[in-house]
Motif scaffolding. Sequence first.
Motif, PDB file in Angstrom:
ATOM      1  N   ARG A  85       0.831  -1.196   0.000  1.00 18.88           N
ATOM      2  CA  ARG A  85       0.000   0.000   0.000  1.00 18.88           C
ATOM      3  C   ARG A  85       0.874   1.257   0.000  1.00 18.88           C
ATOM      4  NH1 ARG A  85      -4.513   2.490  -1.549  1.00 18.88           N
ATOM      5  NH2 ARG A  85      -5.440   3.834   0.052  1.00 18.88           N
ATOM      6  N   ALA A  86       1.926   1.230   0.798  1.00 17.85           N
ATOM      7  CA  ALA A  86       2.809   2.390   0.908  1.00 17.85           C
ATOM      8  C   ALA A  86       3.453   2.732  -0.430  1.00 17.85           C
ATOM      9  CB  ALA A  86       3.885   2.125   1.958  1.00 17.85           C
ATOM     10  N   LYS A  87       3.765   1.708  -1.219  1.00 15.56           N
ATOM     11  CA  LYS A  87       4.402   1.947  -2.517  1.00 15.56           C
ATOM     12  C   LYS A  87       3.500   2.721  -3.471  1.00 15.56           C
ATOM     13  CE  LYS A  87       7.636  -1.951  -2.675  1.00 15.56           C
ATOM     14  NZ  LYS A  87       7.980  -3.229  -3.351  1.00 15.56           N
ATOM     15  N   THR A  88       2.194   2.614  -3.267  1.00 18.48           N
ATOM     16  CA  THR A  88       1.265   3.354  -4.128  1.00 18.48           C
ATOM     17  C   THR A  88       1.144   4.817  -3.699  1.00 18.48           C
ATOM     18  OG1 THR A  88      -0.726   2.895  -2.807  1.00 18.48           O
ATOM     19  CG2 THR A  88      -0.068   1.230  -4.433  1.00 18.48           C
ATOM     20  N   LEU A  89       1.654   5.126  -2.512  1.00 18.85           N
ATOM     21  CA  LEU A  89       1.538   6.480  -1.974  1.00 18.85           C
ATOM     22  C   LEU A  89       2.814   7.292  -2.164  1.00 18.85           C
ATOM     23  CD1 LEU A  89      -0.241   5.477   1.366  1.00 18.85           C
ATOM     24  CD2 LEU A  89      -1.316   6.366  -0.705  1.00 18.85           C
ATOM     25  N   PHE A  90       3.946   6.676  -1.868  1.00 19.98           N
ATOM     26  CA  PHE A  90       5.243   7.340  -2.015  1.00 19.98           C
ATOM     27  C   PHE A  90       6.250   6.344  -2.564  1.00 19.98           C
ATOM     28  CE2 PHE A  90       3.411   9.635   1.726  1.00 19.98           C
ATOM     29  CZ  PHE A  90       3.346  10.903   1.167  1.00 19.98           C
ATOM     30  N   ARG A  91       7.083   6.832  -3.472  1.00 21.44           N
ATOM     31  CA  ARG A  91       8.111   5.959  -4.034  1.00 21.44           C
ATOM     32  C   ARG A  91       9.449   6.101  -3.326  1.00 21.44           C
ATOM     33  NH1 ARG A  91       7.696   8.134 -10.027  1.00 21.44           N
ATOM     34  NH2 ARG A  91       7.570  10.011  -8.752  1.00 21.44           N
ATOM     35  N   SER A  92       9.653   7.233  -2.668  1.00 29.93           N
ATOM     36  CA  SER A  92      10.955   7.493  -2.054  1.00 29.93           C
ATOM     37  C   SER A  92      10.802   8.522  -0.939  1.00 29.93           C
ATOM     38  CB  SER A  92      11.930   8.036  -3.107  1.00 29.93           C
ATOM     39  OG  SER A  92      11.510   9.323  -3.530  1.00 29.93           O
ATOM     40  N   PRO A  93      11.819   8.646  -0.072  1.00 26.04           N
ATOM     41  CA  PRO A  93      11.790   9.706   0.940  1.00 26.04           C
ATOM     42  C   PRO A  93      11.662  11.099   0.320  1.00 26.04           C
ATOM     43  CG  PRO A  93      13.447   8.084   1.512  1.00 26.04           C
ATOM     44  CD  PRO A  93      12.966   7.731   0.127  1.00 26.04           C
ATOM     45  N   SER A  94      12.213  11.272  -0.880  1.00 28.34           N
ATOM     46  CA  SER A  94      12.099  12.573  -1.551  1.00 28.34           C
ATOM     47  C   SER A  94      10.645  12.899  -1.874  1.00 28.34           C
ATOM     48  CB  SER A  94      12.930  12.585  -2.838  1.00 28.34           C
ATOM     49  OG  SER A  94      14.307  12.531  -2.544  1.00 28.34           O
ATOM     50  N   ASP A  95       9.871  11.881  -2.231  1.00 32.39           N
ATOM     51  CA  ASP A  95       8.444  12.091  -2.486  1.00 32.39           C
ATOM     52  C   ASP A  95       7.735  12.552  -1.212  1.00 32.39           C
ATOM     53  OD1 ASP A  95       8.713  11.356  -5.096  1.00 32.39           O
ATOM     54  OD2 ASP A  95       7.811   9.375  -4.882  1.00 32.39           O
TER      55      ASP A  95
END
Length: 258
Positions: free
Chosen positions: A115-125
């Motif tokens: 689920r988290a991958k669909t929200l943010f791809r990286s700390p920069s995001d």
Amino acid sequence: MKINTIQQTLKNIRIKNNLTQTEFAQQIFVSRQTASNWERGISTPPVSALSIIANTFNVALPELLMALEGNQANSNHSAERQIIANAFLSILSRTNGTYCDMATIVQESGIHPHRAKTLFRSPSDILQYIAQQLDAQVVAALSTATTTDPFEMIADTVLPVLYDNNHTLKVLYSGNYANGEWIYFLKKEYIKWATPFFDHYNLNTAPITRTFAIELTVKMTLSIISTWLTQPLPTPPEEFRQTFLHLTKTPLTKLVQS
């Protein structure tokens, strides 16, 4: 009534004005890739960029904000995004800004990894998300300004917003990891905001170029604000106002000699 997404709205504005993505990007001072990402929904424009778009293309800012809200309304991600952002800030705070990867952040948040991958791809995001949240508050505050003096505008409207978010900003300004990206974001955004105030800059009498003057002014202002917010107990904005105005309007030689 169906509300267009922000990506469709921006594409419509570009097409209506017979512009390529490159031409559109140049007019609003962003890269072609950034404009492309907005149209494809990979990222969303900050409110400060929407304000520039509204002024440049004679579009009502509320219309753009409604489209941006439409994006958010079509997604149930907001609460989970905030949980992950809070986890990110918590880790940075505990580790004095040491770099943390997405796996660590996701574990801290308790959100399922897929689920988290669909929200943010990286700390920069995540950092960009936090920046956009703060940027929206700053732009809203600036819209209430009753003065045309840029430093008084900041003192009267922006400082209170920053103070209200001082715990978050202290982490971003103090952390070794976040500091570089955060300062880069601020510099880029507020150079765009400050540029119109230099429209009448006189190159014949000024000792430095207009570009140099803008960048120097923004950097000095950001340095004053970051120094204020990273104090153990920042002075409330109503008390810091006069100090801020004094520092921004007093030549360095006088400050050193005083």
